[in-house]
Design a protein around this motif. Structure first.
Motif, PDB file in Angstrom:
ATOM      1  N   ALA A 163      37.145   6.780  36.335  1.00  0.00           N
ATOM      2  CA  ALA A 163      38.605   6.719  36.393  1.00  0.00           C
ATOM      3  C   ALA A 163      39.190   8.039  36.881  1.00  0.00           C
ATOM      4  O   ALA A 163      40.220   8.070  37.565  1.00  0.00           O
ATOM      5  CB  ALA A 163      39.170   6.360  35.022  1.00  0.00           C
ATOM      6  N   ALA A 164      38.520   9.144  36.559  1.00  0.00           N
ATOM      7  CA  ALA A 164      38.975  10.463  36.997  1.00  0.00           C
ATOM      8  C   ALA A 164      38.556  10.763  38.431  1.00  0.00           C
ATOM      9  O   ALA A 164      39.153  11.629  39.084  1.00  0.00           O
ATOM     10  CB  ALA A 164      38.423  11.542  36.063  1.00  0.00           C
ATOM     11  N   GLU A 165      37.532  10.068  38.932  1.00  0.00           N
ATOM     12  CA  GLU A 165      37.050  10.248  40.303  1.00  0.00           C
ATOM     13  C   GLU A 165      36.862   8.883  40.963  1.00  0.00           C
ATOM     14  O   GLU A 165      35.744   8.488  41.278  1.00  0.00           O
ATOM     15  CB  GLU A 165      35.721  10.999  40.316  1.00  0.00           C
ATOM     16  N   PRO A 166      37.943   8.141  41.194  1.00  0.00           N
ATOM     17  CA  PRO A 166      37.807   6.782  41.726  1.00  0.00           C
ATOM     18  C   PRO A 166      37.173   6.718  43.111  1.00  0.00           C
ATOM     19  O   PRO A 166      36.552   5.709  43.454  1.00  0.00           O
ATOM     20  CB  PRO A 166      39.250   6.265  41.749  1.00  0.00           C
ATOM     21  N   ASP A 167      37.298   7.795  43.881  1.00  0.00           N
ATOM     22  CA  ASP A 167      36.706   7.798  45.221  1.00  0.00           C
ATOM     23  C   ASP A 167      35.176   7.782  45.172  1.00  0.00           C
ATOM     24  O   ASP A 167      34.524   7.562  46.196  1.00  0.00           O
ATOM     25  CB  ASP A 167      37.178   9.010  46.014  1.00  0.00           C
ATOM     26  N   ARG A 168      34.612   8.061  44.005  1.00  0.00           N
ATOM     27  CA  ARG A 168      33.149   8.043  43.860  1.00  0.00           C
ATOM     28  C   ARG A 168      32.601   6.627  43.748  1.00  0.00           C
ATOM     29  O   ARG A 168      31.403   6.396  43.965  1.00  0.00           O
ATOM     30  CB  ARG A 168      32.760   8.853  42.617  1.00  0.00           C
TER      31      ARG A 168
END
Length: 263
Positions: A163-168
């Motif tokens: 959720a903190a790094e959705p681009d991952r």
């Protein structure tokens, strides 16, 4: 009305002649490009998606790619004797749960549901993702994603901080799909069915700025390169090849790996 699609070039017109190919994700991105190229190469192309953009489809089987029941219904409606299955849905525009559902769970689910309808010697291809500097540190996440189930999505996203790094999320999905390809590559070997991965430069195939700068190519040309590579994997030219990963990314994987390994 959708914008007119540009004409295709350098497509062998008989490469997939007489073949019936299903494209999951035929409505956009790389999936749409592969559907267009497969039709131009002579295939009867059946799309599975929640939208229709490419009029060259022989039929569209409408399905919500985040709904396993809808995917089962599409699989039930599709005909027998399928010669190819390209698992290339876009990542959608929602959060990481949405991305993982579309790009990881939906392709695996449809492949299992359609397995009985695959013809002898059929070809399956799935989208992988380029390597990254975090590959080794993310092995635990990749293993967990490879075992992910529909009812575990929320817990998975929370456990791995997506959720903190959705681009991952697209990268996680791509690595888990590659792991699935390697683990399942001989699952249907008794029917000579092959399963391979295709790694584009990005989720939709577009080339990143550094490759564009080095090669002088247009970013959008990467999608066409990946789509033509998919034709090879779907064609009889790839018979006997299974568990492989074909990087069709303008040299991106090679550049990353040589950098990571000091070569």
């Amino acid at each position: 009305m959708p914008a007119a699609l540009p004409p295709l070039a350098n497509v062998p017109p008989l490469l997939l002649a007489g073949k019936r190919v299903v494209v999951l994700g035929s409505g956009s991105g790389l999936g749409q490009a592969v559907a267009r190229y497969a039709q131009a190469a002579g295939a009867e192309v059946l799309g599975v998606d929640d939208r229709k953009v490419f009029d060259g489809l022989a039929a569209l089987y409408h399905a919500d790619l985040c709904d396993p029941a809808a995917l089962d219904a599409a699989a039930h409606a599709l005909p027998d004797g399928l010669d190819g299955l390209a698992l290339l849905p876009d990542a959608g525009t929602g959060g990481p749960e949405h991305t993982l559902a579309r790009a990881l769970l939906a392709p695996r689910h449809l492949a299992r549901a359609l397995a009985p309808k695959l013809a002898h010697g059929a070809a399956l291809l799935a989208r992988a993702a380029p390597p990254h500097a975090t590959w080794q540190t993310q092995l635990g996440e990749t293993r967990a994603a490879a075992a992910l189930r529909w009812d575990d999505l929320d817990a998975f996203v929370a456990r791995w901080g997506l959720a903190a790094e959705p681009d991952r999320a697209p990268r996680t999905a791509g690595w888990a799909m590659q792991a699935w390809v390697m683990a399942q590559c001989n699952r249907w070997a008794d029917r000579a069915i092959r399963l391979n991965a295709l790694t584009p430069a990005s989720h939709d195939g577009r080339l990143p700025p550094d490759i564009v700068a080095a090669s002088g190519r247009d970013a959008a040309s990467g999608t066409d390169t990946a789509a033509r590579a998919a034709l090879f994997l779907l064609s009889d030219l790839s018979q006997g090849l299974t568990g492989a990963n074909l990087a069709a990314d303008g040299g991106l994987c090679a550049r990353i790996m040589t950098s990571l390994d000091g070569l």
